[in-house]
Design a protein around this motif. Structure first.
Motif, short mmCIF file in Angstrom:
data_model
loop_
_atom_site.label_atom_id
_atom_site.label_comp_id
_atom_site.label_asym_id
_atom_site.label_seq_id
_atom_site.Cartn_x
_atom_site.Cartn_y
_atom_site.Cartn_z
N ILE A 1 0.91 -1.05 0.15
CA ILE A 1 0.00 -0.03 -0.07
C ILE A 1 0.89 1.34 0.02
O ILE A 1 0.41 2.01 -0.61
N ARG A 2 1.75 1.26 0.91
CA ARG A 2 2.79 2.54 0.97
C ARG A 2 3.41 2.60 -0.36
O ARG A 2 3.71 3.82 -0.69
N ALA A 3 3.94 1.57 -0.98
CA ALA A 3 4.86 1.61 -2.17
C ALA A 3 3.86 2.11 -3.55
O ALA A 3 4.32 2.98 -4.17
N ASN A 4 2.67 1.85 -3.33
CA ASN A 4 1.57 2.29 -4.47
C ASN A 4 1.10 3.61 -4.24
O ASN A 4 0.45 4.03 -5.04
N HIS A 5 1.35 4.06 -3.00
CA HIS A 5 0.89 5.60 -2.46
C HIS A 5 1.94 6.45 -1.92
O HIS A 5 1.58 6.93 -0.99
N PRO A 6 3.07 6.66 -2.70
CA PRO A 6 4.18 7.56 -2.18
C PRO A 6 3.72 8.86 -1.70
O PRO A 6 4.60 9.62 -0.93
N ASP A 7 2.72 9.37 -2.18
CA ASP A 7 2.11 10.73 -1.88
C ASP A 7 1.51 10.98 -0.94
O ASP A 7 1.45 11.96 -0.32
N ARG A 8 1.24 9.74 -0.07
CA ARG A 8 0.59 9.73 1.21
C ARG A 8 1.61 9.65 2.40
O ARG A 8 2.39 8.58 2.37
N ASP A 9 1.31 10.17 3.63
CA ASP A 9 1.88 9.99 4.77
C ASP A 9 1.09 8.96 5.52
O ASP A 9 0.32 9.35 6.47
N LEU A 10 1.53 7.77 5.09
CA LEU A 10 0.96 6.59 5.55
C LEU A 10 1.50 6.21 6.97
O LEU A 10 2.69 5.52 6.71
N LEU A 11 0.71 6.23 8.26
CA LEU A 11 1.56 5.81 9.24
C LEU A 11 1.19 4.31 9.80
O LEU A 11 -0.02 3.97 9.57
N VAL A 12 2.24 3.54 10.24
CA VAL A 12 1.83 2.20 10.57
C VAL A 12 2.28 2.05 12.09
O VAL A 12 3.36 2.55 12.58
N TYR A 13 1.28 1.23 12.70
CA TYR A 13 1.42 1.09 14.22
C TYR A 13 1.35 -0.39 14.21
O TYR A 13 0.56 -1.07 13.61
N GLN A 14 1.78 -0.63 15.68
CA GLN A 14 1.36 -2.14 16.00
C GLN A 14 0.52 -1.83 17.47
O GLN A 14 0.77 -1.17 18.25
N LEU B 1 -2.65 3.87 9.31
CA LEU B 1 -3.40 5.28 9.56
C LEU B 1 -3.35 6.28 8.41
O LEU B 1 -2.07 6.61 8.01
N ASP B 2 -4.12 6.93 7.87
CA ASP B 2 -4.32 7.76 6.83
C ASP B 2 -5.04 9.13 7.55
O ASP B 2 -6.32 9.01 7.54
N TYR B 3 -4.29 10.17 7.86
CA TYR B 3 -5.22 11.19 8.54
C TYR B 3 -5.23 12.50 7.23
O TYR B 3 -5.58 13.54 7.83
N SER B 4 -4.98 12.19 6.07
CA SER B 4 -4.90 13.20 5.05
C SER B 4 -6.40 13.94 4.74
O SER B 4 -6.33 14.94 4.40
N GLY B 5 -7.40 13.08 5.17
CA GLY B 5 -8.70 13.34 4.74
C GLY B 5 -9.11 13.23 3.46
O GLY B 5 -10.15 13.62 2.86
N LYS B 6 -8.08 12.83 2.59
CA LYS B 6 -8.43 12.64 1.09
C LYS B 6 -9.11 11.24 0.90
O LYS B 6 -9.25 10.47 1.96
N GLU B 7 -9.34 11.01 -0.24
CA GLU B 7 -10.13 9.71 -0.62
C GLU B 7 -9.26 8.68 -0.11
O GLU B 7 -8.17 8.47 -0.39
N PRO B 8 -9.87 7.59 0.52
CA PRO B 8 -8.99 6.60 1.16
C PRO B 8 -8.48 5.82 -0.17
O PRO B 8 -9.06 5.53 -0.92
N VAL B 9 -7.14 5.34 0.22
CA VAL B 9 -6.59 4.18 -0.66
C VAL B 9 -6.34 2.83 -0.42
O VAL B 9 -5.82 2.34 -1.09
N PHE B 10 -7.18 2.59 0.51
CA PHE B 10 -7.25 1.34 1.25
C PHE B 10 -8.22 0.52 0.65
O PHE B 10 -9.40 1.00 0.22
N HIS B 11 -7.94 -0.97 0.37
CA HIS B 11 -9.16 -1.65 -0.28
C HIS B 11 -10.47 -1.91 0.67
O HIS B 11 -11.50 -1.78 0.09
N SER B 12 -10.05 -1.99 1.93
CA SER B 12 -11.06 -2.18 3.00
C SER B 12 -11.10 -1.29 3.99
O SER B 12 -10.43 -1.76 5.24
N PRO B 13 -11.25 -0.01 3.84
CA PRO B 13 -11.04 0.98 4.87
C PRO B 13 -11.82 0.92 5.89
O PRO B 13 -13.11 0.62 5.81
N VAL B 14 -11.39 1.25 7.13
CA VAL B 14 -12.20 1.70 8.32
C VAL B 14 -12.26 3.21 8.39
O VAL B 14 -11.21 3.95 8.38
N LEU B 15 -13.46 3.84 8.05
CA LEU B 15 -13.67 5.21 7.98
C LEU B 15 -14.32 5.81 9.28
O LEU B 15 -15.09 5.37 9.79
#
Length: 167
Positions: free
Chosen positions: A18-31, A42-56
């Motif tokens: 996902i990160r490789a396909n969307h280098p324009d996004r600041d996608l944060l990874v947490y454990q 987590l994507d806090y950009s407020g833009k259209e989600p890039v995830f296939h199955s997002p929790v919005l």
């Protein structure tokens, strides 16, 4: 203020792609706290989600200055109309009185288009700052709600994931 936060879950391989396909996004990874194999992006950009199955989550309110590289807490609950009014007043009081030591920002969210499912997301310096605050008889989910047998709530805690391909 962004109007939406999106998250997804997956393993390191999926989140790396996902990160490789969307280098324009600041996608944060947490454990998940103390669970290295449970990863969340987590994507806090407020833009259209890039995830296939997002929790919005729709953002209802925000206070503070975000610091996404620290500990984050999620407190989710189902609230009826009257509980929402009380809960919103408590969150507004917390926001107006100043955030607790170690907390950088607070978001009041609802599960996308379902105002009854509320989530409080907090960004903190560390888990220990959160624990100090919580152990001081503070928490996002009021005790009177928690004691009700029909009340649903869930809490989840995340730290930045150890550096891997995905992050």
């Amino acid at each position: 203020m962004n109007e939406q936060i999106a998250i997804t879950f997956g393993n390191d391989k999926i989140l790396s792609a996902i990160r490789a396909n969307h280098p324009d996004r600041d996608l944060l990874v947490y454990q998940a706290l103390n669970q290295n194999d449970k990863l969340m992006m987590l994507d806090y950009s407020g833009k259209e989600p890039v995830f296939h199955s997002p929790v919005l989550y729709d953002v209802l309110s925000h206070a503070g200055d975000d610091k996404w590289e620290g500990f984050i807490s999620f407190s989710a609950m189902d609230l009826n109309f009257d509980q929402q009014k009380v809960f919103d007043a408590r969150i507004n009081k917390l926001r107006s009185n100043g955030l607790p030591d170690g907390m950088h920002s607070i978001y009041s969210l609802n599960y996308h288009k379902d105002i009854n499912q509320r989530v409080i997301l907090g960004t903190w310096d560390s888990y220990s700052d959160f624990e100090i605050w919580k152990n001081g008889s503070h928490e996002f989910i009021p005790k009177e709600y928690r004691d009700s047998p029909s009340f649903y709530s869930h809490e989840a805690y995340y730290t930045p994931a150890k550096k891997t391909e995905a992050n």
